[in-house]
Design a protein around this motif. Structure first.
Motif, short mmCIF file in Angstrom:
data_model
loop_
_atom_site.label_atom_id
_atom_site.label_comp_id
_atom_site.label_asym_id
_atom_site.label_seq_id
_atom_site.Cartn_x
_atom_site.Cartn_y
_atom_site.Cartn_z
N ARG A 94 0.83 -1.19 0.19
CA ARG A 94 0.04 -0.05 0.12
C ARG A 94 0.87 1.31 0.00
NH1 ARG A 94 -4.70 -0.94 4.49
NH2 ARG A 94 -4.73 -3.26 4.48
N THR A 95 1.79 1.40 0.77
CA THR A 95 2.78 2.26 1.04
C THR A 95 3.38 2.74 -0.38
OG1 THR A 95 3.14 2.00 3.29
CG2 THR A 95 4.56 3.34 2.05
N MET A 96 3.87 1.70 -1.07
CA MET A 96 4.77 1.78 -2.23
C MET A 96 3.84 2.20 -3.39
SD MET A 96 7.16 -1.72 -2.22
CE MET A 96 7.70 -1.38 -3.63
N MET A 97 2.44 1.90 -3.41
CA MET A 97 1.87 2.41 -4.37
C MET A 97 1.30 3.76 -4.16
SD MET A 97 0.35 1.64 -7.26
CE MET A 97 -0.48 2.78 -8.10
N THR A 98 1.16 4.13 -2.86
CA THR A 98 0.76 5.57 -2.34
C THR A 98 1.85 6.53 -2.94
OG1 THR A 98 -0.61 4.70 -0.74
CG2 THR A 98 -0.06 6.90 -0.80
N GLY A 99 3.18 6.20 -2.77
CA GLY A 99 4.28 6.92 -3.17
C GLY A 99 4.39 6.93 -4.44
N ARG A 100 4.05 5.82 -5.47
CA ARG A 100 4.34 5.67 -6.78
C ARG A 100 3.14 6.86 -7.44
NH1 ARG A 100 2.30 0.47 -10.01
NH2 ARG A 100 0.76 1.68 -11.54
N ALA A 101 1.88 6.94 -6.78
CA ALA A 101 0.80 7.54 -7.35
C ALA A 101 1.03 9.23 -7.01
CB ALA A 101 -0.53 7.27 -6.38
N LEU A 102 1.73 9.29 -5.81
CA LEU A 102 2.35 10.66 -5.57
C LEU A 102 3.20 11.18 -6.48
CD1 LEU A 102 2.79 13.06 -3.56
CD2 LEU A 102 4.59 11.92 -2.38
N LEU A 103 4.26 10.47 -7.00
CA LEU A 103 5.31 10.81 -8.05
C LEU A 103 4.52 10.94 -9.07
CD1 LEU A 103 8.27 11.47 -8.26
CD2 LEU A 103 8.62 9.10 -9.01
N GLU A 104 3.74 10.32 -9.62
CA GLU A 104 2.68 10.47 -10.89
C GLU A 104 1.99 11.77 -10.90
OE1 GLU A 104 0.49 6.90 -11.39
OE2 GLU A 104 2.18 5.81 -12.06
N ARG A 105 1.43 11.95 -9.58
CA ARG A 105 0.83 13.34 -9.67
C ARG A 105 1.60 14.48 -9.94
NH1 ARG A 105 -4.30 14.91 -7.29
NH2 ARG A 105 -4.24 16.95 -6.03
N MET A 106 2.71 14.51 -9.00
CA MET A 106 3.56 15.63 -8.97
C MET A 106 4.18 15.73 -10.71
SD MET A 106 3.36 17.32 -6.34
CE MET A 106 2.16 16.85 -5.49
N GLU A 107 4.52 14.75 -11.22
CA GLU A 107 4.98 14.61 -12.49
C GLU A 107 3.91 15.28 -13.56
OE1 GLU A 107 6.47 10.76 -13.06
OE2 GLU A 107 8.57 11.29 -12.37
N ASN A 108 2.75 14.84 -13.32
CA ASN A 108 1.54 15.39 -14.10
C ASN A 108 1.45 16.83 -13.89
OD1 ASN A 108 1.10 12.75 -15.29
ND2 ASN A 108 -0.63 12.47 -13.58
N LYS A 109 1.63 17.35 -12.71
CA LYS A 109 1.57 18.93 -12.48
C LYS A 109 2.62 19.53 -13.20
CE LYS A 109 -1.29 18.85 -8.29
NZ LYS A 109 -1.30 19.33 -6.91
N ALA A 110 3.99 18.89 -13.06
CA ALA A 110 5.02 19.26 -13.60
C ALA A 110 4.91 19.45 -15.14
CB ALA A 110 6.27 18.34 -13.21
N ALA A 111 4.54 18.53 -15.77
CA ALA A 111 4.33 18.51 -17.05
C ALA A 111 3.50 19.62 -17.61
CB ALA A 111 3.53 17.21 -17.61
N VAL A 112 2.23 20.14 -17.01
CA VAL A 112 1.60 21.09 -17.29
C VAL A 112 2.58 22.60 -17.31
CG1 VAL A 112 -0.35 22.60 -16.69
CG2 VAL A 112 -0.65 20.23 -16.75
N ILE A 113 3.37 22.63 -16.21
CA ILE A 113 4.32 23.71 -15.96
C ILE A 113 5.23 23.64 -17.14
CG2 ILE A 113 6.19 24.82 -14.78
CD1 ILE A 113 4.39 23.67 -12.07
N THR A 114 5.79 22.59 -17.52
CA THR A 114 6.77 22.39 -18.59
C THR A 114 6.24 22.93 -19.92
OG1 THR A 114 7.75 20.60 -17.69
CG2 THR A 114 8.30 20.94 -20.13
#
Length: 435
Positions: free
Chosen positions: A146-166
Motif C-alpha cells: 500500500r505504501t509503495m503504491m501511494t508513493g508511486r501515485a504521489l510521484l505520478e501526480r507531481m510529474e503530471n503537474k510538472a508536465a503542465v508547467i513544462t
C-alpha cells in the motif's frame, strides 16, 4: 471481462502453460511476452515465441474474441502483419493478415484459474456498500505494498503537474521567471478563482509588473485595474484610495496598451467564499508578494526548507487591504492562513521544482523536491478520510497527495490492473492441469 484483463494476464503470464499450443495444435513456448505498446498497432511488441520447431520474433495482438480482429479491420492494416500470435479469450474465428496468411491463435479461456477470475470479478464489480473496489480484500495486501503504491501515485501526480508547467514554460519562451509568475498567480485563486487569475497573468505580463515592482501602489493599480475592479461603482465613488488607483491604472493602461486584455468584475467568483478568500484579497496579497519578492523563481527554487517558504509567501500587504476585503468595503482582513500557505507549497513549489529539475536532468533533486511534502502536515478531506478508515498511512502532506492521486488515477476509474494493490490481489497461481 475487459480486454485490459487479458493484457494483464499475458504480460504477467498468469495462465496455465501445460501443453500450451495454438488452435492448430502447434506447441507454444513463450520466451518473452513482449512490451506493451502505448501507440497504434499491436498490443505487445518485441515478443519471442517458439511455435513448433521455429522461433519467432514479432508482435502479439490480444482480443476478447478472435473475430474482433475483423471488427477492428486489422486484416487491412499492414501494421498487424508482424503479429505472430493472436491471444484471445474465445477463439471463435480463424483470422488472416493482409496477405491472406493465417495468424496462429492461443485461446486463454480454458487456461485461466477460477481463483484469478474470482479475484478479478471481486475487484471490478464491488458491492454498493464497498467504498473502494478492493475494500473488502485489503486485509490480504501487505502494508508495504500500500505504501509503495501511494508513493508511486504521489510521484505520478507531481510529474503530471510538472508536465503542465513544462508546457507553460515552452509557451512563455522558456522564461522560468515568467513561468513562476503564471503558476503563482493561478495558485492564488485557490480553485474557485484559479481560472480568472490564470487569465489575469496572461493579461498582465511579468515584464510590465517588473518595471513597477518598487511601487506597491502601481502594482495594485495594474492588478486591480486589469482584473476589472477599478470601474465606476457606488461603493467606490467616495473612496479616495481606489479613485487614486483608478487614475494610476488609466495612465498605465494607456502606456502599455492593456485595455483589450482586461477582465471584467463579473468574471470573478465571490459566492460561498469567506471574505478572507475573496479574489480582491488574493490580488492584494499578490501585489504584496511581487513588491517584497521581485525574483519569484529564484526564491522558490533556492529556499532551503518549508520554514523559508512560509516566510516567502507571507509577504505584507498594503495598509488599505489590511482593512478592506473589496474596493470600498471596509473590514478587517486576516493574513494568508497557514493552511493556504501549505497549499501553495504543494501546488506551486513542489511541481515547479520538479519541472525545473526534470528540465536540467537532475532526478535526485526531483526526489528532494517531492520530499518537501514530508515536512507539511497531512490534509484532511472526504477522500483522505475514506482511506483512513481502510488503514492507509496518512501522516504528512506527501501521504495526502499520494492518496488523492491513488483515488483519482486508479480507484475511481477502476484501473485496478495497473495498481500494485490490485496486482497483488490477482497474484494467484493458476491451478495445475494436464492434457
Amino acid at each position: 471481462m475487459k480486454e485490459d484483463f487479458l493484457h494483464y494476464v499475458w504480460q504477467h503470464q498468469y495462465f496455465e502453460k501445460a501443453n500450451l499450443c495454438t488452435q492448430e495444435g502447434q506447441p507454444i513456448t513463450v520466451l518473452r511476452p513482449g512490451m506493451r505498446n502505448p501507440d497504434a498497432g499491436p498490443d505487445f511488441l518485441g515478443a519471442r515465441l517458439q511455435l513448433g520447431e521455429v522461433e519467432w520474433n514479432g508482435a502479439v495482438e490480444i482480443h476478447l474474441r478472435a473475430s474482433d480482429w475483423y471488427r477492428h479491420y486489422h486484416q487491412q492494416d499492414p501494421k498487424y502483419d508482424q503479429v505472430v500470435l493472436h491471444v484471445v479469450h474465445t477463439a471463435d474465428q480463424e483470422v488472416q493478415r493482409t496477405n491472406g496468411s493465417v495468424v496462429p491463435a492461443l485461446e486463454l479461456a480454458p487456461r485461466l484459474s477460477p481463483a484469478l477470475l474470482h479475484a478479478y470479478e471481486r475487484l471490478t464489480t464491488p458491492t454498493a456498500a464497498e467504498l473502494l473496489p478492493c475494500a473488502s480484500l485489503l486485509s490480504q495486501v501487505p502494508s508495504l505494498t500500500r505504501t509503495m503504491m501511494t508513493g508511486r501515485a504521489l510521484l505520478e501526480r507531481m510529474e503530471n503537474k510538472a508536465a503542465v508547467i513544462t508546457g507553460l514554460h515552452q509557451q512563455l519562451g522558456q522564461d522560468w521567471e515568467a513561468t513562476a509568475w503564471h503558476v503563482v498567480a493561478a495558485a492564488f485563486g485557490f480553485q474557485k478563482n484559479t481560472e480568472p487569475l490564470a487569465r489575469l497573468a496572461k493579461a498582465l505580463p511579468l515584464a510590465v509588473l517588473r518595471r513597477h515592482r518598487h511601487d506597491p501602489r502601481q502594482l495594485e493599480a495594474l492588478l486591480f485595474g486589469q482584473a476589472g475592479f477599478l470601474g465606476a461603482g457606488e461603493d467606490i465613488a467616495h473612496d479616495l484610495y481606489i479613485r487614486d488607483l483608478s487614475q494610476e491604472y488609466a495612465f498605465l493602461r494607456h502606456k502599455y496598451n492593456l485595455a483589450g486584455t482586461a477582465l471584467a468584475a463579473h468574471e470573478w467568483n465571490f459566492l460561498r467564499l469567506r471574505p478572507a478568500n475573496f479574489p480582491t484579497v488574493r490580488l492584494a496579497q499578490l501585489a504584496g508578494l511581487l513588491h517584497a519578492r521581485p525574483a519569484l523563481f529564484d526564491a522558490l527554487l533556492t529556499a532551503t526548507d518549508v520554514a523559508a517558504l512560509l516566510q516567502f509567501f507571507a509577504a505584507p500587504i498594503s495598509a488599505y487591504w489590511q482593512t478592506h476585503y473589496r474596493p470600498g468595503k471596509a473590514g478587517k482582513v486576516p493574513a494568508l492562513g497557514r493552511t493556504s500557505l501549505h497549499v501553495l507549497i504543494t501546488n506551486v513549489v513542489v511541481p515547479l521544482r520538479v519541472a525545473y529539475y526534470q528540465h536540467v536532468g537532475n532526478p535526485e533533486l526531483v526526489e528532494a523536491a517531492v520530499a518537501l511534502l514530508d515536512q507539511l502536515p497531512a490534509e484532511y478531506n472526504h477522500v483522505t478520510d475514506l482511506y483512513d478508515t481502510l488503514g492507509f498511512i496518512h501522516r504528512t502532506a506527501a501521504d495526502s497527495q499520494g492518496l488523492l492521486a491513488l483515488h483519482k488515477g486508479y480507484c475511481t476509474p477502476r484501473r485496478c490492473l495497473h495498481c500494485a494493490i490490485g496486482s497483488r490481489l490477482l497474484q494467484t497461481k493458476p491451478a495445475a492441469r494436464c492434457e
